[in-house]
Scaffold this motif. Structure first.
Motif, PDB file in Angstrom:
ATOM      1  N   ARG A 200       0.838  -1.214   0.000  1.00 62.43           N
ATOM      2  CA  ARG A 200       0.000   0.000   0.000  1.00 62.43           C
ATOM      3  C   ARG A 200       0.867   1.255   0.000  1.00 62.43           C
ATOM      4  N   TYR A 201       1.908   1.247   0.799  1.00 58.37           N
ATOM      5  CA  TYR A 201       2.780   2.423   0.858  1.00 58.37           C
ATOM      6  C   TYR A 201       3.570   2.605  -0.443  1.00 58.37           C
ATOM      7  N   TYR A 202       4.063   1.499  -1.002  1.00 61.46           N
ATOM      8  CA  TYR A 202       4.798   1.619  -2.271  1.00 61.46           C
ATOM      9  C   TYR A 202       3.886   2.185  -3.368  1.00 61.46           C
ATOM     10  N   ARG A 203       2.648   1.698  -3.403  1.00 61.47           N
ATOM     11  CA  ARG A 203       1.713   2.229  -4.398  1.00 61.47           C
ATOM     12  C   ARG A 203       1.377   3.685  -4.113  1.00 61.47           C
ATOM     13  N   GLY A 204       1.312   4.017  -2.833  1.00 60.99           N
ATOM     14  CA  GLY A 204       1.070   5.421  -2.473  1.00 60.99           C
ATOM     15  C   GLY A 204       2.195   6.322  -2.959  1.00 60.99           C
ATOM     16  N   ALA A 205       3.434   5.859  -2.819  1.00 69.65           N
ATOM     17  CA  ALA A 205       4.580   6.631  -3.303  1.00 69.65           C
ATOM     18  C   ALA A 205       4.487   6.839  -4.811  1.00 69.65           C
ATOM     19  N   LEU A 206       4.098   5.791  -5.531  1.00 70.90           N
ATOM     20  CA  LEU A 206       3.999   5.885  -6.993  1.00 70.90           C
ATOM     21  C   LEU A 206       2.810   6.741  -7.430  1.00 70.90           C
ATOM     22  N   THR A 207       1.807   6.823  -6.590  1.00 74.68           N
ATOM     23  CA  THR A 207       0.668   7.684  -6.907  1.00 74.68           C
ATOM     24  C   THR A 207       1.119   9.146  -7.033  1.00 74.68           C
ATOM     25  N   TYR A 208       1.984   9.549  -6.123  1.00 74.79           N
ATOM     26  CA  TYR A 208       2.431  10.950  -6.117  1.00 74.79           C
ATOM     27  C   TYR A 208       3.722  11.171  -6.898  1.00 74.79           C
ATOM     28  N   ASN A 209       4.443  10.096  -7.175  1.00 78.89           N
ATOM     29  CA  ASN A 209       5.651  10.194  -7.992  1.00 78.89           C
ATOM     30  C   ASN A 209       5.760   8.929  -8.849  1.00 78.89           C
ATOM     31  N   PRO A 210       5.139   8.934 -10.026  1.00 77.42           N
ATOM     32  CA  PRO A 210       5.118   7.728 -10.875  1.00 77.42           C
ATOM     33  C   PRO A 210       6.509   7.252 -11.304  1.00 77.42           C
ATOM     34  N   ASP A 211       7.511   8.087 -11.188  1.00 80.91           N
ATOM     35  CA  ASP A 211       8.870   7.717 -11.595  1.00 80.91           C
ATOM     36  C   ASP A 211       9.726   7.253 -10.427  1.00 80.91           C
ATOM     37  N   TYR A 212       9.083   6.964  -9.295  1.00 76.40           N
ATOM     38  CA  TYR A 212       9.840   6.576  -8.100  1.00 76.40           C
ATOM     39  C   TYR A 212      10.346   5.134  -8.281  1.00 76.40           C
ATOM     40  N   THR A 213      11.567   5.021  -8.754  1.00 75.38           N
ATOM     41  CA  THR A 213      12.129   3.707  -9.106  1.00 75.38           C
ATOM     42  C   THR A 213      12.212   2.778  -7.911  1.00 75.38           C
ATOM     43  N   GLU A 214      12.619   3.313  -6.752  1.00 77.81           N
ATOM     44  CA  GLU A 214      12.785   2.461  -5.569  1.00 77.81           C
ATOM     45  C   GLU A 214      11.451   1.847  -5.139  1.00 77.81           C
ATOM     46  N   ALA A 215      10.360   2.620  -5.240  1.00 78.96           N
ATOM     47  CA  ALA A 215       9.042   2.087  -4.882  1.00 78.96           C
ATOM     48  C   ALA A 215       8.623   0.997  -5.859  1.00 78.96           C
ATOM     49  N   ARG A 216       8.914   1.219  -7.142  1.00 82.72           N
ATOM     50  CA  ARG A 216       8.609   0.206  -8.150  1.00 82.72           C
ATOM     51  C   ARG A 216       9.411  -1.073  -7.891  1.00 82.72           C
ATOM     52  N   ASP A 217      10.666  -0.912  -7.505  1.00 85.54           N
ATOM     53  CA  ASP A 217      11.503  -2.065  -7.182  1.00 85.54           C
ATOM     54  C   ASP A 217      10.956  -2.811  -5.974  1.00 85.54           C
ATOM     55  N   GLY A 218      10.434  -2.049  -5.001  1.00 90.23           N
ATOM     56  CA  GLY A 218       9.855  -2.675  -3.818  1.00 90.23           C
ATOM     57  C   GLY A 218       8.677  -3.567  -4.184  1.00 90.23           C
ATOM     58  N   LEU A 219       7.809  -3.072  -5.051  1.00 88.00           N
ATOM     59  CA  LEU A 219       6.670  -3.889  -5.516  1.00 88.00           C
ATOM     60  C   LEU A 219       7.171  -5.128  -6.247  1.00 88.00           C
ATOM     61  N   ALA A 220       8.197  -4.959  -7.053  1.00 90.17           N
ATOM     62  CA  ALA A 220       8.730  -6.091  -7.799  1.00 90.17           C
ATOM     63  C   ALA A 220       9.283  -7.151  -6.837  1.00 90.17           C
ATOM     64  N   ARG A 221       9.952  -6.729  -5.776  1.00 93.47           N
ATOM     65  CA  ARG A 221      10.471  -7.700  -4.783  1.00 93.47           C
ATOM     66  C   ARG A 221       9.345  -8.487  -4.154  1.00 93.47           C
ATOM     67  N   LEU A 222       8.195  -7.828  -3.990  1.00 93.71           N
ATOM     68  CA  LEU A 222       7.049  -8.485  -3.364  1.00 93.71           C
ATOM     69  C   LEU A 222       6.181  -9.218  -4.373  1.00 93.71           C
ATOM     70  N   GLY A 223       6.624  -9.207  -5.632  1.00 92.89           N
ATOM     71  CA  GLY A 223       5.907  -9.925  -6.679  1.00 92.89           C
ATOM     72  C   GLY A 223       4.562  -9.342  -7.036  1.00 92.89           C
ATOM     73  N   VAL A 224       4.472  -7.998  -6.954  1.00 96.87           N
ATOM     74  CA  VAL A 224       3.199  -7.319  -7.180  1.00 96.87           C
ATOM     75  C   VAL A 224       3.369  -6.326  -8.303  1.00 96.87           C
ATOM     76  N   ALA A 225       2.370  -6.275  -9.182  1.00 93.60           N
ATOM     77  CA  ALA A 225       2.375  -5.264 -10.248  1.00 93.60           C
ATOM     78  C   ALA A 225       1.935  -3.934  -9.672  1.00 93.60           C
ATOM     79  N   GLU A 226       2.297  -2.873 -10.371  1.00 96.90           N
ATOM     80  CA  GLU A 226       1.892  -1.537  -9.929  1.00 96.90           C
ATOM     81  C   GLU A 226       0.380  -1.385  -9.949  1.00 96.90           C
TER      82      GLU A 226
END
Length: 226
Positions: A200-226
């Protein structure tokens, strides 16, 4: 005619050099003056090339400006705060702390002075003192995102993820638009194994900054799509 015995023979040189080849005295003197002038100018230019002019940096100019303002009005907290920050930018940390203490003597709840004081402590590696001061900031201003971020990064760096969440979550509730805070909270949750909240927090970060690479990487580690 034979020269008298013992007398030196004198040869005239006037006949040896044609008159048209003689350099007038005034011309020789002028050439000498010009040569000396060129030599002097050359030395001046060389010295000018070797000695660079002193140019003040913007922070040095700011220090000069605010020192004058504080001298004019030693009880103006805004000028003292600005001077403290100029010192801080120059790496003159002890002088910066003196200014911040002067501001806080006039207004103990001045969040600018408190936050900057905490960041100076961090720069000096006086982390325990920085921690206390940054918490003071959050007591005065519970939505102070910069203080929350500084504390969150400090706790994450020490792998104190529960402390990080305790710092970050109240501020995120008030100011969810700060993607950095959302990411730090997500990372802390991920390290604690609270994956659903981390997502939820990683998606929240991407909501306000779609280019936030670290948040996208976090979702990928958890096996979740954006």
């Amino acid at each position: 005619m034979v020269a008298p015995s013992g007398a030196a023979e004198v040869h005239s040189t006037d006949a040896a050099v044609p008159p048209e080849n003689l350099i007038p005295g005034w011309l020789a003197l002028l050439v000498l003056i010009l040569l000396l002038a060129v030599a002097a100018l050359g030395g001046y230019l060389i010295r000018g090339a070797l000695v660079e002019p002193t140019v003040s940096t913007p922070t040095e100019l700011a220090v000069d400006q605010y020192e004058e303002e504080v001298e004019k009005d030693p009880n103006d907290p805004e000028s003292m705060l600005a001077l403290g920050y100029a010192y801080q930018q120059e790496g003159r940390y002890e002088e910066a702390l003196e200014m911040y203490e002067s501001v806080l003597a006039l207004d103990a709840t001045n969040t600018g002075a408190l936050y900057n004081k905490g960041m100076v402590f961090m720069a000096l590696d006086r982390t325990k003192e920085a921690e206390v001061v940054l918490w003071d900031v959050l007591e005065v201003a519970p939505d102070h995102a910069l203080a929350a971020k500084a504390l969150g990064e400090y706790y994450v760096g020490k792998q104190q993820y529960k402390s990080a969440l305790m710092t970050l979550e109240p501020v995120i509730e008030l100011r969810p638009q700060y993607a950095d805070l959302q990411y730090l909270a997500g990372y802390s949750c991920e390290q604690l194994g609270i994956n659903d909240v981390a997502i939820r927090y990683y998606r929240g970060a991407l909501t306000y900054n779609p280019d936030y690479t670290e948040a996208r990487d976090g979702l990928a580690r958890l096996g979740v799509a954006e």
